[in-house]
Scaffold this motif. Structure first.
Motif, short mmCIF file in Angstrom:
data_model
loop_
_atom_site.label_atom_id
_atom_site.label_comp_id
_atom_site.label_asym_id
_atom_site.label_seq_id
_atom_site.Cartn_x
_atom_site.Cartn_y
_atom_site.Cartn_z
N ALA A 1 -57.50 41.52 30.98
CA ALA A 1 -57.26 41.55 32.19
C ALA A 1 -58.47 42.28 33.09
CB ALA A 1 -55.91 42.20 32.69
N HIS A 2 -58.92 43.28 32.37
CA HIS A 2 -60.09 44.21 32.84
C HIS A 2 -61.26 43.21 32.99
CE1 HIS A 2 -63.83 46.38 31.86
NE2 HIS A 2 -63.35 47.45 32.84
N ALA A 3 -61.45 42.54 32.00
CA ALA A 3 -62.72 41.30 31.96
C ALA A 3 -62.71 40.60 33.05
CB ALA A 3 -62.95 40.74 30.54
N LEU A 4 -61.24 40.03 33.46
CA LEU A 4 -61.27 39.11 34.74
C LEU A 4 -61.48 39.72 35.90
CD1 LEU A 4 -60.34 36.37 35.54
CD2 LEU A 4 -58.09 37.13 35.25
N CYS A 5 -60.90 40.95 35.93
CA CYS A 5 -60.93 41.85 37.27
C CYS A 5 -62.45 42.52 37.54
CB CYS A 5 -59.99 42.72 37.21
SG CYS A 5 -58.37 42.42 37.30
N TRP B 1 -65.23 40.77 36.94
CA TRP B 1 -66.06 39.54 37.00
C TRP B 1 -66.71 39.67 38.39
CZ3 TRP B 1 -64.23 34.40 34.36
CH2 TRP B 1 -65.36 33.62 34.14
N PRO B 2 -65.84 39.69 39.43
CA PRO B 2 -66.44 39.76 40.80
C PRO B 2 -67.64 40.87 40.86
CG PRO B 2 -63.99 39.59 41.07
CD PRO B 2 -64.60 39.78 39.45
N ALA B 3 -67.63 41.84 40.25
CA ALA B 3 -68.46 42.88 40.20
C ALA B 3 -69.72 42.32 39.67
CB ALA B 3 -68.21 44.25 39.85
N ASN B 4 -69.59 41.67 38.42
CA ASN B 4 -70.67 40.91 37.93
C ASN B 4 -71.47 39.93 38.78
OD1 ASN B 4 -70.18 42.64 35.73
ND2 ASN B 4 -69.02 41.04 34.68
N VAL B 5 -70.56 39.32 39.61
CA VAL B 5 -71.03 38.36 40.55
C VAL B 5 -72.02 38.85 41.40
CG1 VAL B 5 -70.46 36.40 42.25
CG2 VAL B 5 -69.61 36.49 40.10
N GLN B 6 -71.42 40.07 42.05
CA GLN B 6 -71.93 41.01 43.19
C GLN B 6 -73.39 41.52 42.48
OE1 GLN B 6 -71.18 41.04 46.25
NE2 GLN B 6 -72.11 43.08 47.00
N ARG C 1 -74.82 36.58 31.09
CA ARG C 1 -73.44 37.69 31.48
C ARG C 1 -72.47 37.06 32.06
NH1 ARG C 1 -74.09 42.92 35.56
NH2 ARG C 1 -72.31 43.94 34.70
N LEU C 2 -72.54 36.24 33.01
CA LEU C 2 -71.44 35.57 33.88
C LEU C 2 -70.91 34.63 33.01
CD1 LEU C 2 -72.78 35.23 37.35
CD2 LEU C 2 -71.15 36.80 36.44
N ALA C 3 -71.61 33.94 32.09
CA ALA C 3 -71.10 32.82 31.09
C ALA C 3 -70.28 33.52 29.97
CB ALA C 3 -72.22 32.02 30.58
N LEU C 4 -70.60 34.70 29.57
CA LEU C 4 -69.90 35.34 28.49
C LEU C 4 -68.63 35.92 28.88
CD1 LEU C 4 -72.83 36.75 26.22
CD2 LEU C 4 -71.28 34.97 25.67
N GLN C 5 -68.55 36.25 30.21
CA GLN C 5 -67.13 36.79 30.50
C GLN C 5 -65.76 36.13 30.21
OE1 GLN C 5 -68.37 39.32 32.56
NE2 GLN C 5 -66.06 40.26 32.70
N PRO C 6 -65.88 34.89 29.86
CA PRO C 6 -64.71 34.24 29.37
C PRO C 6 -64.32 34.61 28.00
CG PRO C 6 -65.71 32.50 30.68
CD PRO C 6 -66.52 33.68 30.56
#
Length: 134
Positions: A76-80, A82-87, A108-113
């Protein structure tokens, strides 16, 4: 040694380090919190505490229930975050020198899943995409 146990240990170390960094050097993390998130400094501190608790939970060997709960929390943390990584990517790319660049941000964004799936797999919450042994 079992690959899942090794994974739990690696995740515990990575999240413990990240959690401590969130607590002792919060400024870089606060800088990438999206504007719509209230109280960014508090959120970063709470995120660091959550990462440390998740690290302790997934790294301990004596309770499958605690390890599974920690795995769900880390997923859940990794999902939450994700917007900071996009930002972070958007802020970097808006700089004249493009900050860390797409070569850093896209992987980095591709590895989030993977960061969502990995603790769930390591803690035996899921076997996907591998078939269980019969």
């Amino acid at each position: 040694m079992n690959i899942r146990i090794i994974s739990c240990t690696v995740l515990a170390v990575l999240y413990a380090v990240a959690g401590v960094l969130h607590l002792i050097v919060p400024a870089p993390f606060v800088a990438i919190v999206p504007d719509w998130v209230p109280a960014p400094t508090s959120v970063v501190i709470l995120t660091g505490i959550a990462e440390i608790f998740g690290a302790v939970g997934i790294g301990q060997p004596w309770s499958c229930r605690l390890r599974s709960t920690a795995a769900w929390g880390l997923a859940a943390h990794a999902l939450c975050v994700w917007p900071a990584n996009v930002q972070h990517m958007l802020l970097d790319l808006a700089r004249p020198e493009h900050g860390l660049g797409l070569a850093y941000h896209i992987p980095r964004l591709a590895l989030q899943p993977v960061l969502i799936w990995w603790p769930l797999w390591a803690a035996r919450v899921t076997a996907w995409p591998f078939r269980p042994r019969t």
